[in-house]
Scaffold this motif. Structure first.
Motif, PDB file in Angstrom:
ATOM      1  N   PRO A 305      -4.998  15.822  38.804  1.00 47.91           N
ATOM      2  CA  PRO A 305      -5.449  14.488  39.217  1.00 47.91           C
ATOM      3  C   PRO A 305      -6.885  14.195  38.782  1.00 47.91           C
ATOM      4  O   PRO A 305      -7.761  15.061  38.851  1.00 47.91           O
ATOM      5  CB  PRO A 305      -5.357  14.543  40.745  1.00 47.91           C
ATOM      6  N   ASP A 352      -1.891  14.774  45.449  1.00 48.61           N
ATOM      7  CA  ASP A 352      -2.644  15.447  44.381  1.00 48.61           C
ATOM      8  C   ASP A 352      -1.858  16.646  43.851  1.00 48.61           C
ATOM      9  O   ASP A 352      -1.770  16.863  42.630  1.00 48.61           O
ATOM     10  CB  ASP A 352      -4.001  15.926  44.903  1.00 48.61           C
ATOM     11  N   THR A 355       0.981  15.548  41.739  1.00 50.72           N
ATOM     12  CA  THR A 355       0.499  15.113  40.426  1.00 50.72           C
ATOM     13  C   THR A 355       0.260  16.309  39.516  1.00 50.72           C
ATOM     14  O   THR A 355       0.619  16.296  38.325  1.00 50.72           O
ATOM     15  CB  THR A 355      -0.798  14.295  40.584  1.00 50.72           C
TER      16      THR A 355
END
Length: 483
Positions: A305, A352, A355
């Motif tokens: 991220p 996060d 991701t």
């Protein structure tokens, strides 16, 4: 004759330091012992990148002292530089020597043991003829606390009976030659320190600013290692991409590698890692086409991220990273591509983590080094809110590991039936001689009568249980492979 037992911890740069320490101690007249249980001295060359690294050092110190109370323990390296008083209070520790004075270790032990060659060794280690201001030592039981006046000017104090030598990290590169007496792949440190200041990292504080070994000395050392019979040499540093910026005239890591390949006879030149912003088009072309460059690119990632990279003070974005990894994959067939990935950085959310998982899945990695965030005293990240529970970090690590394990199996399967250049190692894999391929894969060679440190072509027969199995391409030539 006084004996020493050396224990190395941590990264490739630390391993290179350990090899240099070993050479200095042997040249100082000490004899290496395979165990601390019967040794006069134990030298621990430490890492401090995580709390678990610190804990491992403390555990081994206690274990050595229990097994051999008469053994005098010297602790050096990054942990010694960061927390010398903490280490000095442990039982059995006689000396704590930071990275600032690591070049003095051989002289300290040589003086204590009465070896005669200390001055010669220290001069060679310092690279500039300088000697360290080291005070004569007295037996542990008779040591006393020194006053501030007595310690002034020599960076030496006594803490709980141990002599502590820790000061500012020097601006020059302290060089000591390594040797390959017990390693088929010696590591040569060509750069030390870091100016990047990532928010989670304690290394700049314990290793200082970036500094480089002069190119002439690097080339000379590669020639020496090659003359000793080394087929593969690993170049290491804390931030190899910053190599040469402190030299006059300035140079680059790319220029250094090109010079090594042009001016030496090294068969294979591997690097420990290179930051994504230093993976240029020219660098990729060199790895793809340069003679002696393995098909291997270790490029640290840390996180996917943008928010996390910004909080870590990393100097790239995920899309820039992906562009470079995909360019490597396209230019270098069968390339081994690795990365460091951190989980549990303060403030990391489930989104996060998801991701990062998707980002890792989208790229052609062949292996990852996955590690949980560890708060390091004095770093900006240590005081950030949102510290992650260890159980959550471990679960996130398992999820990433499952992704890379699947990628790894597919990569190994793709290599079956291919021919890979590989270097045989001292170690074994599944009871057979092991080799390390150009693209950084361990290969077992069942039934092959091949000595270690042999560079040869291997035909990959199968992959099973995460292990490749193969055989020398020309088995008739096996017995005549050069060592």
């Amino acid at each position: 004759m006084a004996t020493f037992h050396l224990v190395n911890f941590g990264c490739r740069a630390s391993q290179a330091d350990g090899s240099s320490l070993k050479r200095q101690l042997l040249e100082a007249g000490l004899e290496e012992s395979l165990s601390a249980q019967a040794s006069h001295f134990a030298v621990l060359n430490t890492c401090t990148v995580t709390a678990s690294a610190d804990a491992e050092v403390r555990q081994i110190i206690r274990r050595i002292h229990r097994a051999n109370p008469e053994c005098r323990i010297l602790v050096t390296g990054c942990y010694a530089q960061r927390a010398p008083e903490e280490i000095a209070k442990l039982p059995g520790v006689a000396w704590v020597v930071g990275n600032s004075h690591k070049h003095s270790v051989a002289e300290l032990l040589a003086k204590s043991s009465g070896a005669a060659a200390a001055a010669r060794v220290l001069t060679a280690a310092s690279g500039n003829g300088a000697t360290a201001d080291v005070q004569p030592l007295v037996p542990i039981g008779n040591q006393r606390e020194e006053t501030a006046d007595e310690c002034e000017g020599n960076d030496s104090v006594r803490v709980s009976g141990a002599q502590v030598l820790v000061g500012e990290i020097a601006e020059e590169f302290h060089f000591a030659p390594v040797f390959s007496d017990d390693r088929t792949r010696p590591t040569l440190k060509v750069q030390d320190g870091c100016d990047a200041r990532c928010s989670f990292c304690v290394i700049p504080a314990v290793r200082g600013s970036s500094r480089s070994l002069a190119p002439d000395m690097v080339v000379a050392q590669v020639r020496e290692l090659t003359a000793q019979g080394s087929k593969e040499i690993v170049l290491s540093g804390i931030n190899l991409g910053s190599y040469g910026r402190d030299l006059e005239p300035r140079t680059t890591f790319l220029a250094l590698v090109e010079r090594i390949l042009a001016e030496t006879r090294v068969a294979r030149l591997r690097i420990s890692s290179i930051e994504p912003m230093d993976v240029s088009r020219e660098w990729i072309q060199l790895v793809a086409k340069g003679p002696g460059m393995p098909r291997h690119s270790p490029v640290p990632l840390q996180a996917g991220p943008a928010r996390a990279l910004r909080a870590m003070t990393r100097r790239y974005w995920a899309r820039h990273y992906a562009e470079r990894i995909l360019a490597i994959h396209e230019a270098i067939s069968g390339c081994g591509i690795g990365a460091d990935v951190m989980v549990g950085f303060p403030g990391e959310t489930d989104d996060d983590h998801a991701t990062s998982l998707r980002f890792i899945e989208s790229l052609p990695f062949t292996y990852l080094h996955i590690f949980p965030y560890s708060a390091r005293p004095g770093t900006p990240a240590a005081s950030r809110p949102g510290q992650i529970n260890g159980r959550i970090a471990r679960e996130r690590s398992r999820e990433i590991r499952a992704v890379i394990d699947a990628k790894r199996r597919n990569f190994l399967a793709s290599l079956v039936g291919t021919k890979l250049s590989a270097l045989t190692l001292e170690e074994t894999e599944e009871g057979a001689r092991a080799a390390l391929s150009t693209n950084y894969v361990k290969v077992a060679l069942p039934g092959a009568e091949v000595p270690a440190n042999s560079l040869l072509d291997i035909r990959i027969g199968r992959a099973h249980g995460g292990v490749l199995y193969g055989y020398p391409e020309d088995s008739r030539a096996t017995a005549s492979v050069q060592t």
